[in-house]
Design an enzyme around this catalytic site. Structure first.
Site, PDB file in Angstrom:
ATOM      1  N   GLU A  93      60.270  85.501  16.459  1.00 21.19           N
ATOM      2  CA  GLU A  93      61.260  84.657  15.748  1.00 21.19           C
ATOM      3  C   GLU A  93      61.065  84.593  14.244  1.00 21.19           C
ATOM      4  OE1 GLU A  93      61.315  80.808  17.650  1.00 21.19           O
ATOM      5  OE2 GLU A  93      62.009  81.639  19.541  1.00 21.19           O
ATOM      6  N   ASN A 116      60.027  90.114  18.821  1.00 21.08           N
ATOM      7  CA  ASN A 116      60.795  89.326  19.796  1.00 21.08           C
ATOM      8  C   ASN A 116      61.604  88.239  19.087  1.00 21.08           C
ATOM      9  OD1 ASN A 116      61.186  88.641  22.667  1.00 21.08           O
ATOM     10  ND2 ASN A 116      60.043  86.763  22.228  1.00 21.08           N
ATOM     11  N   HIS A 158      68.271  83.512  25.561  1.00 19.65           N
ATOM     12  CA  HIS A 158      68.516  82.141  26.026  1.00 19.65           C
ATOM     13  C   HIS A 158      70.023  81.920  25.854  1.00 19.65           C
ATOM     14  CE1 HIS A 158      64.316  81.205  26.427  1.00 19.65           C
ATOM     15  NE2 HIS A 158      64.077  81.631  25.196  1.00 19.65           N
ATOM     16  N   GLU A 193      63.190  86.495  27.756  1.00 22.25           N
ATOM     17  CA  GLU A 193      63.121  85.055  28.073  1.00 22.25           C
ATOM     18  C   GLU A 193      64.437  84.577  28.681  1.00 22.25           C
ATOM     19  OE1 GLU A 193      61.700  82.740  24.728  1.00 22.25           O
ATOM     20  OE2 GLU A 193      60.260  84.288  24.154  1.00 22.25           O
ATOM     21  N   ASP A 240      67.429  82.975  30.300  1.00 19.57           N
ATOM     22  CA  ASP A 240      67.908  81.818  31.061  1.00 19.57           C
ATOM     23  C   ASP A 240      69.338  81.557  30.605  1.00 19.57           C
ATOM     24  OD1 ASP A 240      67.277  80.594  28.584  1.00 19.57           O
ATOM     25  OD2 ASP A 240      65.700  79.333  29.414  1.00 19.57           O
TER      26      ASP A 240
HETATM   27  C1  XIL Z   1      59.011  77.184  24.989  1.00 25.03           C
HETATM   28  C2  XIL Z   1      58.362  76.722  26.286  1.00 25.03           C
HETATM   29  O1  XIL Z   1      59.187  77.094  27.339  1.00 25.03           O
HETATM   30  C3  XIL Z   1      58.149  75.227  26.270  1.00 25.03           C
HETATM   31  O2  XIL Z   1      57.376  74.832  27.386  1.00 25.03           O
HETATM   32  C4  XIL Z   1      57.435  74.808  24.986  1.00 25.03           C
HETATM   33  O3  XIL Z   1      57.367  73.406  24.939  1.00 25.03           O
HETATM   34  C5  XIL Z   1      58.166  75.340  23.775  1.00 25.03           C
HETATM   35  O4  XIL Z   1      58.290  76.725  23.858  1.00 25.03           O
HETATM   36  N1  XIL Z   1      61.277  80.932  22.373  1.00 25.03           N
HETATM   37  C6  XIL Z   1      60.021  81.344  22.711  1.00 25.03           C
HETATM   38  C7  XIL Z   1      59.248  80.604  23.738  1.00 25.03           C
HETATM   39  O5  XIL Z   1      59.588  82.403  22.225  1.00 25.03           O
HETATM   40  O6  XIL Z   1      57.871  80.639  23.487  1.00 25.03           O
HETATM   41  C8  XIL Z   1      59.709  79.181  23.867  1.00 25.03           C
HETATM   42  O7  XIL Z   1      59.020  78.578  24.968  1.00 25.03           O
HETATM   43  C9  XIL Z   1      61.203  79.141  24.053  1.00 25.03           C
HETATM   44  C10 XIL Z   1      61.908  79.735  22.873  1.00 25.03           C
END
Ligand code: XIL
Length: 449
Positions: free
Chosen positions: A157, A199, A235, A262, A264
């Site tokens: 990020e 990422n 996401h 990641e 969802d």
């Molecule tokens: C999130 C986790 O799911 C949570 O449990 C934590 O509190 C915060 O981080 N991008 C990412 C992940 O790269 O590491 C993040 O994970 C979600 C967004």
């Protein structure tokens, strides 16, 4: 209309219904779990895991049945692994790796450097003190897990949202624009066998942010900065960019792998469709290695109010699960050919029918190399395999992962380990090795049995 004619129409539509049912029935070799179905397409299917939850047997049994790759949801982040400067804590990360290895799964490492979830001591640093602490962190963590990580999110990020396509402001960014490439070089030195990924999120189509990243990756490739893959967090809400696949493909065309890291998707009428679209896109892009969903059951999710995962809070499969499984099984087994890239050379020994074939992809630098070998079964399942590689004189294997080698120079034989000897018909698995000197130039030979 005569009675006879009515009967005929009824009979015909009955036949059509049967034919339709046959057409959508899964083939005999269709995978019945996400990991099996993805393996038939030469992909992994992974999930984020909270290591502390592995003692929940309902949770662990879904993981062990469905997934072939694990990533720590939080346990490998900077605040977790280096809570005090120079004091490292790997207990939970090690537990995750052991769980993965015991169940024949690979591990994604997440994440070496990120502006969030930094330990407070790092948040208080700046300038060269922060830069050297950050590079030390990359080195120590990547070295600790050396040989055990399929792909590392080296930097997470680092690009800003909004229209500019530039970097996000952060303490790391303020140490100098070259912090990302410094991190990648340190990670390569510490674990030459891991694929190194950048990422990010909001990169799910061709947009200003993804184009900023694209430009950075192109620059890294042209200057030899070691980058192997780009992770698309994905996401997602209730829609998906129409050029999702095209965006993955443009990165792949730069000569890097792509991974959905990641995933969802907010629950809504479209959830199953969006999951299906993402899965289809990954299967369609030959350099898409696999998909990771960001949690197991809706109740495990960081977005739990949106019920964004494949299993409901009771561990039941949702419609979205079936949509993903169907997409993974669509079109039958296949194994995509690795796409060549400027820094990657490949060779193979095509062998239709039974037996197996091996494809080597090489990442070389002066004095050393990392070889990733893809072993693919022919039209029959394989139970055990040996891949023999010829090294040029002066070269030697220094380590191997997901295989054990006999010999280190000349003709070197790599035998499967316990969890990757069985390969479904047309399915594939990967192992790798690193060495000094030049990598293999000749065609590897794969022997099944
Ligand atoms: C999130 C986790 O799911 C949570 O449990 C934590 O509190 C915060 O981080 N991008 C990412 C992940 O790269 O590491 C993040 O994970 C979600 C967004």
């Amino acid at each position: 209309m005569s009675v006879k004619r009515t009967r005929l129409i009824a009979l015909c539509s009955g036949l059509l219904a049967v034919a339709g049912a046959v057409a959508v029935m899964p083939s005999a070799s269709a995978g019945t779990t996400l990991r099996a179905a993805a393996a038939e397409k030469g992909r992994y299917f992974g999930t984020a895991v909270a290591t502390s939850r592995l003692s929940d047997s309902a949770y662990a049994s879904i993981i062990n049945r469905e997934f072939s790759s694990l990533v720590a949801e939080n346990d490998m982040k900077w605040d977790a692994t280096e809570p005090q400067q120079g004091r490292f804590s790997f207990t939970n990360g090690d537990r995750l790796v052991s769980h993965a290895q015991a169940n024949g799964m690979t591990v994604r490492g997440h994440a070496l450097l990120w502006h969030a979830q930094q330990p407070s001591w790092a948040q208080g640093l700046s300038g060269s003190a922060l830069r050297s602490a950050a590079i030390n962190h990359v080195t120590q963590v990547a070295a600790h897990f050396r040989g055990k990580i399929h792909s590392w999110d080296v930097v997470n990020e680092a690009f800003a949202d909004g229209g500019g396509g530039g970097r996000r402001d952060s303490n790391l960014q303020r140490t100098g624009n070259d912090w990302i490439e410094a991190a990648f070089r340190a990670a390569r030195a510490a674990d030459p066998g891991a694929k190194l990924c950048y990422n990010d999120y909001n990169t799910d189509g061709v947009n200003a942010k993804s184009t900023g990243i694209y430009t950075m990756v192109r620059d890294f490739k042209s200057r030899g900065v070691p980058i192997d893959c780009v992770g698309f967090q994905s996401h997602l809400g209730t829609g998906i960019a129409s050029d999702y696949q095209r965006n993955l493909q443009r990165f792949a065309d730069l000569g890097v792998d792509v991974q959905i890291t990641e995933l969802d998707v907010a629950q809504g009428s479209n959830q199953a469709n969006i999951y299906a679209t993402v899965t289809r896109a990954c299967i369609a892009v030959s350099r898409c290695n696999g998909i990771t969903v960001w949690g197991v059951r809706d109740s495990d999710s960081w977005r739990r109010d949106e019920n964004p995962l494949l299993f409901d809070s009771n561990g039941n499969k949702k419609q979205a699960y079936t949509a993903v499984l169907n997409e993974l099984n669509a079109g039958g087994p296949s194994s995509p050919p690795p796409s060549p890239s400027p820094s990657t050379s490949t060779s193979s020994n095509p062998q239709p029918g039974g037996g197996c074939t091996a494809t080597v992809s090489l990442n070389s630098w002066t004095g050393g190399f990392v070889a990733t070998v893809k072993v693919t079964a022919g039209s029959a399942p394989v139970n055990g395999w040996t891949v023999t590689v010829s090294l040029p004189s002066g070269s030697a294997v220094t380590s191997a992962w997901s295989a054990t080698n006999t010999g280190t120079t000349g003709s070197v034989a790599f035998r499967n380990v316990s969890y990757n000897g069985g390969i479904a018909a047309a399915g594939s698995t990967e192992f790798g090795f690193q060495g000094t000197g030049n990598g293999p130039a000749a065609t590897p030979v794969c022997q099944a049995g």
